[in-house]
Design an enzyme around this catalytic site. Structure first.
Site, PDB file in Angstrom:
ATOM      1  N   ARG A   1       0.857  -1.098  -0.027  1.00 30.39           N
ATOM      2  CA  ARG A   1      -0.066  -0.113   0.037  1.00 30.39           C
ATOM      3  C   ARG A   1       0.784   1.290  -0.095  1.00 30.39           C
ATOM      4  O   ARG A   1       0.452   2.228  -0.507  1.00 30.39           O
ATOM      5  CB  ARG A   1      -0.883   0.043   1.167  1.00 30.39           C
ATOM      6  CG  ARG A   1      -2.106  -1.135   1.149  1.00 30.39           C
ATOM      7  CD  ARG A   1      -3.431  -0.451   1.744  1.00 30.39           C
ATOM      8  NE  ARG A   1      -4.231  -1.738   1.877  1.00 30.39           N
ATOM      9  CZ  ARG A   1      -4.905  -2.262   1.115  1.00 30.39           C
ATOM     10  NH1 ARG A   1      -4.846  -1.835  -0.189  1.00 30.39           N
ATOM     11  NH2 ARG A   1      -5.600  -3.345   1.374  1.00 30.39           N
TER      12      ARG A   1
ATOM     13  N   PHE B   1      -8.699   0.905  -7.339  1.00 27.73           N
ATOM     14  CA  PHE B   1      -8.079  -0.565  -7.275  1.00 27.73           C
ATOM     15  C   PHE B   1      -7.382  -0.799  -6.005  1.00 27.73           C
ATOM     16  O   PHE B   1      -7.126   0.187  -5.092  1.00 27.73           O
ATOM     17  CB  PHE B   1      -7.130  -0.626  -8.686  1.00 27.73           C
ATOM     18  CG  PHE B   1      -6.035   0.407  -8.812  1.00 27.73           C
ATOM     19  CD1 PHE B   1      -5.678   1.279  -7.776  1.00 27.73           C
ATOM     20  CD2 PHE B   1      -5.329   0.489 -10.090  1.00 27.73           C
ATOM     21  CE1 PHE B   1      -4.502   2.179  -8.088  1.00 27.73           C
ATOM     22  CE2 PHE B   1      -4.353   0.961 -10.468  1.00 27.73           C
ATOM     23  CZ  PHE B   1      -4.001   1.990  -9.413  1.00 27.73           C
ATOM     24  N   GLU B   2      -6.626  -1.866  -5.948  1.00 29.48           N
ATOM     25  CA  GLU B   2      -6.017  -2.371  -4.678  1.00 29.48           C
ATOM     26  C   GLU B   2      -6.969  -2.274  -3.426  1.00 29.48           C
ATOM     27  O   GLU B   2      -6.548  -1.875  -2.430  1.00 29.48           O
ATOM     28  CB  GLU B   2      -4.668  -1.444  -4.588  1.00 29.48           C
ATOM     29  CG  GLU B   2      -3.863  -1.760  -5.476  1.00 29.48           C
ATOM     30  CD  GLU B   2      -2.245  -1.349  -5.175  1.00 29.48           C
ATOM     31  OE1 GLU B   2      -1.951  -1.225  -3.817  1.00 29.48           O
ATOM     32  OE2 GLU B   2      -1.545  -1.191  -6.134  1.00 29.48           O
ATOM     33  N   GLY B   3      -8.399  -2.490  -3.874  1.00 32.31           N
ATOM     34  CA  GLY B   3      -9.394  -2.577  -2.770  1.00 32.31           C
ATOM     35  C   GLY B   3      -9.973  -1.052  -2.585  1.00 32.31           C
ATOM     36  O   GLY B   3      -9.410  -0.151  -2.467  1.00 32.31           O
TER      37      GLY B   3
END
Lengths: 279, 579
Positions: free
Chosen positions: B269, B389-391
């Site tokens: 992250r 994206f990425e959650g």
């Protein structure tokens, strides 16, 4: 071929307005300024790297040694040279703000005698002091030919003979010199075809760049492991006294910042004479 | 690695405890790393600066030329997080995040190409790979000879990653893989895929991670997707048709795929956060220049209050985003393990701060901002995906709140079971009950119990620390109240969960800003006062937002709004017109 490239750090020339003079006028202070590689040195290092590589195969065929005179902090500047591609480095301990051109040339001559390079390629001047005399002193001390302001360099594969072009007011002069020699470069040395070494194919074209090549991330990491010899003026057996004494420094008067537009050349001449008092 | 396990700052905060040792000292880089990173930043800006015009063109064309990808490989951009002795640069989280910041100042498509490789594509190998797997793939991944991609999303499985349909069936020494992955960043240029497939059909989420390479037969990729932003980066489908994957290509343990995926995403992250901060810095640079040059009504527009408000807010947002991303990266580097909530907060905050900044930066530029000749519109398009994206930030909000209040939930559970059995375990029971009662009393009255107050902050920050402690007590009380009201049913209460998440996000970012400003003041930084002003603005605004959210927990229009939505769903359209 082995090339010695003297390099020096300078206070970021893009932020020259931040340079200050100590209150008592005894020195110029560079506190809080970022150090950059002297641009003239950067071009010379680029030329030296081009002379010692096969650019088409991205391989090294010679050795570039960078040398600087400065305190421990100057290591950062050396690392930049190593990250660009130089094989190794030498740092001579010294206060780079205090040395004059004669002392610098004497130290570099001692290093050159020890290193026995085929060529010394260096900036014609450093953008802080702007003396433009070290290369000439150095050539004299070594008894080597000096070749100034090269805009192109061509060597054969052995690198013993260097053909150089110099741009003069009267035209372009072509010279040939047998090494070892001291060479300084003009900015045209960065032209995509200005440097040829008989190893890189003659039709190879370097990308058009404004300074030297950028250090790649890989280059930066490799530079961490490249050797840096640390030595002192005493170890080199140099006993050169300063020939220049600085008595005082002062900043140039601040500019008024006023801009005056004139209608004609006559008016310009009149204003330069009457108002600016420069004519 | 730290000797003792540090608790999650946010989990503790939800219980009213302030783990100031997690925040202080605010993480800084070691001198050697600092010097090297300075060199790296300079190198990146020389390399990328030469392509500024190209980036605009490649965005329009919607693709990077392969020569540029080769240049990135040659430059070493794919080896950032691979250990030095394996041919990489060995960057930790802070250095990696800072490097991506520099890239994102120039081009988001480049940042996401590098980021998808390092943050998620090969992160699984780094976290879970066996020595043999690392030995085999690190050298090629570090030079970029192999570019990596992360293959989780499917047409039917977006936020609900556990519902993937790609399957892997054991057959002798191999696993046979079948399925289709969607929107895979680097799909068209990657040859190393971290793929998630179902290995236990009987269990929801019974999945496993595999290393799949293009050398294996049956791997194919679809065409380059035409996207709103990040247009030059490669996004494709990746399809697996009877692909035989040798058993030694499993990443992590069989059946642990979901955990593997979440760990990868958590750990990566700070890359996206760093990228967001870089883009913000660039926009602030452009917008301040624009506002200084542009004249209207006879003066530079920077002299107008409404422009100053925008620039000031951008700076506060950027400082806050940089603080929270750096703090999380520092936690990762220091060996903390429980940082998932904090990492999620940094992603949500940084990506939304960038969106606000890109939007307001474009507004400062006015009509110019809308023209493709200037980079504002491209930066706005490029950063929109960050919130998806990425959650998605919505799912992450639920995750932040639900995970954050985990500790409180187990405390309440223990309490409930003890209440029932208090007569069989009277001593233990009374102990726990009275501890709980004392804690609740302290939370309500603000009695200075150990661990609920800052003791390491400089005196200049006392007022901010006080209001932070007040807000913390309110959060802990609210969490307790919400959980006692809904119990397990909290999972379905998204309105309430979101409110707690908003409070938690504000508090953690506030804590990060406060820690950073604290260390600047303590170190006597020249610009410490400017940094304190930023804290002042952030803390003031956060206090108001938190108060608002707290009030809305009990006094809200949730049910009415749901009813409005239900009506629209029923009709499938907007019901009214003025004709």
């Amino acid at each position: 071929m082995k090339i010695l490239v003297p390099i020096k750090r300078v206070a970021d020339p893009d932020n020259a307005n931040k340079v200050k003079v100590a209150p008592d006028g005894s020195s110029v202070t560079s506190e809080g300024l970022e150090w950059k590689l002297n641009p003239f040195d950067e071009w010379s290092l680029e030329a030296a790297l081009r002379l010692t590589e096969n650019a088409a195969e991205k391989s090294r065929v010679g050795e570039v040694v960078v040398v600087t005179i400065g305190p421990k902090d100057a290591t950062q500047t050396i690392r930049q040279g190593l990250a660009m591609g130089a094989e190794r480095a030498i740092r001579v301990e010294g206060d780079d703000a205090q040395l004059d051109a004669w002392q610098v040339a004497s130290v570099l001559a001692a290093v050159a005698k020890k290193e026995q390079p085929d060529l010394i390629i260096m900036g014609k001047q450093v953008v802080d002091g702007d003396s433009n005399v070290v290369p000439q002193y150095l050539a004299e001390l070594l008894g080597w030919p000096a070749l100034n302001y090269a805009q192109s360099l061509t060597t054969d594969a052995e690198g013993k003979t260097v053909k150089a072009q110099r741009e003069l007011d009267t035209g372009v002069e072509t010279l040939e010199v047998d090494g070892p020699a001291v060479i300084t470069c003009a900015d045209r040395i960065l032209h995509p075809q200005a440097v040829k070494n008989g190893v890189t194919p003659d039709d190879f074209t370097y990308p058009a760049i404004e300074g030297g090549r950028y250090a790649t991330l890989k280059g930066i990491m490799k530079a961490k492991r490249k050797p840096i010899d640390e030595t002192t003026v005493g170890d080199l057996g140099v006993e050169a006294a300063a020939t220049v004494q600085y008595t005082a420094f002062e900043l140039p008067p601040a500019r008024s910042g006023n801009t005056t537009f004139v209608e004609s050349v006559e008016e310009l001449v009149e204003k330069l004479h009457a108002d600016a008092k420069v004519l | 690695m730290t000797e003792e396990k540090m608790p999650s700052f946010m989990r503790s905060l939800c219980m009213g405890r302030i783990e100031q040792d997690v925040l202080l000292p605010f993480p800084t880089m070691r001198d050697g790393d600092k010097e090297m990173l300075q060199g790296v930043a300079e190198a990146l800006s020389s390399m990328l600066g030469a392509h500024e015009e190209d980036f605009r063109r490649w965005d329009r064309e919607g693709e990077f030329p392969s020569e540029y990808i080769d240049e990135l490989k040659e430059f070493g951009a794919f080896g950032l997080i691979i250990p030095e002795d394996e041919g990489g640069l060995g960057f930790g989280s802070m250095a990696y995040s800072r490097a991506l910041q520099e890239v994102a100042k120039y081009d988001a498509s480049t940042a996401v190409t590098i980021g998808a490789h390092s943050s998620i594509g090969m992160r699984g190998l780094k976290l879970f790979g066996t020595d043999e797997q690392k030995k085999r793939y690190y050298p090629k991944l570090s030079t970029g000879e192999m570019i990596a991609a992360f293959c989780l999303t499917e047409p039917g499985a977006g936020s609900d990653a556990a519902s993937i349909a790609t399957v892997a069936k054991r057959d002798g020494d191999d696993w046979v893989l079948n399925g289709n992955k969607l929107w895979i960043t680097n799909g068209g240029i990657a040859s190393f895929f971290t793929v998630f497939a179902k290995t236990d059909a009987s269990k929801r989420g019974g999945m496993t991670a595999f290393i799949v390479t293009t050398e294996m037969e049956g791997v194919s990729v679809g065409p380059h997707e035409d996207k709103m932003g990040l247009r030059a980066s490669s996004t494709t489908t990746v399809n697996f048709d009877e692909v035989r994957v040798p058993a030694d290509h499993m990443l992590g343990e069989e059946g642990q795929g979901f955990k593997v995926a979440m760990k990868i995403l958590n750990s990566g992250r700070t890359g996206l956060g760093g990228g967001s901060v870089g883009a913000m810095k660039k926009i602030i640079e452009m917008a301040t220049a624009q506002a200084s040059e542009r004249k209207q009504f006879g003066q530079a527009i920077k002299d107008f209050g409404l422009i100053q408000q925008k620039i000031g807010q951008m700076v506060v947002d950027c400082y806050a985003a940089e603080s929270v991303v750096t703090l999380v990266a520092g936690l990762v580097d220091a060996g903390h393990e429980d940082y998932a909530v904090e990492a999620a907060i940094s992603k949500v905050f940084a990506t939304e701060a960038l969106w606000r900044t890109a939007d307001e930066g474009l507004q400062v530029a006015g009509g110019n901002g809308y023209m493709c000749e200037f980079p504002y519109e491209r930066m706005l398009r490029d950063c929109r995906i960050n919130r998806i994206f990425e959650g998605t930030n919505d799912i992450l909000r639920l995750f932040i709140a639900l995970t954050g209040m985990n500790g409180v939930a187990s405390e309440l559970k223990e309490l409930a079971s003890l209440r029932k059995s208090i007569f069989s375990h009277p001593i233990k029971g009374f102990g726990v009950l009275s501890d709980y009662a004392t804690k609740q009393a302290q939370l309500r009255t603000g009695i200075r119990a150990e661990g609920t107050h800052f003791t390491r902050l400089v005196p200049e920050l006392a007022a901010y620390a006080d209001s932070f402690e007040d807000a913390t007590r309110e959060l802990a009380t609210a969490t307790d109240r919400v959980l006692r009201k809904h119990g397990k049913g909290i999972i379905g209460k998204q309105f309430a969960t979101r409110r707690l998440a908003e409070i938690m996000i504000d508090l953690f970012v506030w804590a990060a800003v406060m820690a950073r400003v604290n260390d600047a003041i303590a170190a006597g930084a020249d610009d410490a006062e400017q940094q304190r002003e930023i804290l002042h603005v952030f803390a003031g605004a956060a206090t108001k937002r938190i108060r608002h959210q707290l009030r809305r927990i009990d006094d809200n229009d949730d049910e009415t709004l749901k009813s409005v939505a239900a009506h629209a769903f029923e009709l499938g359209r907007f019901a009214w017109d003025t004709i």
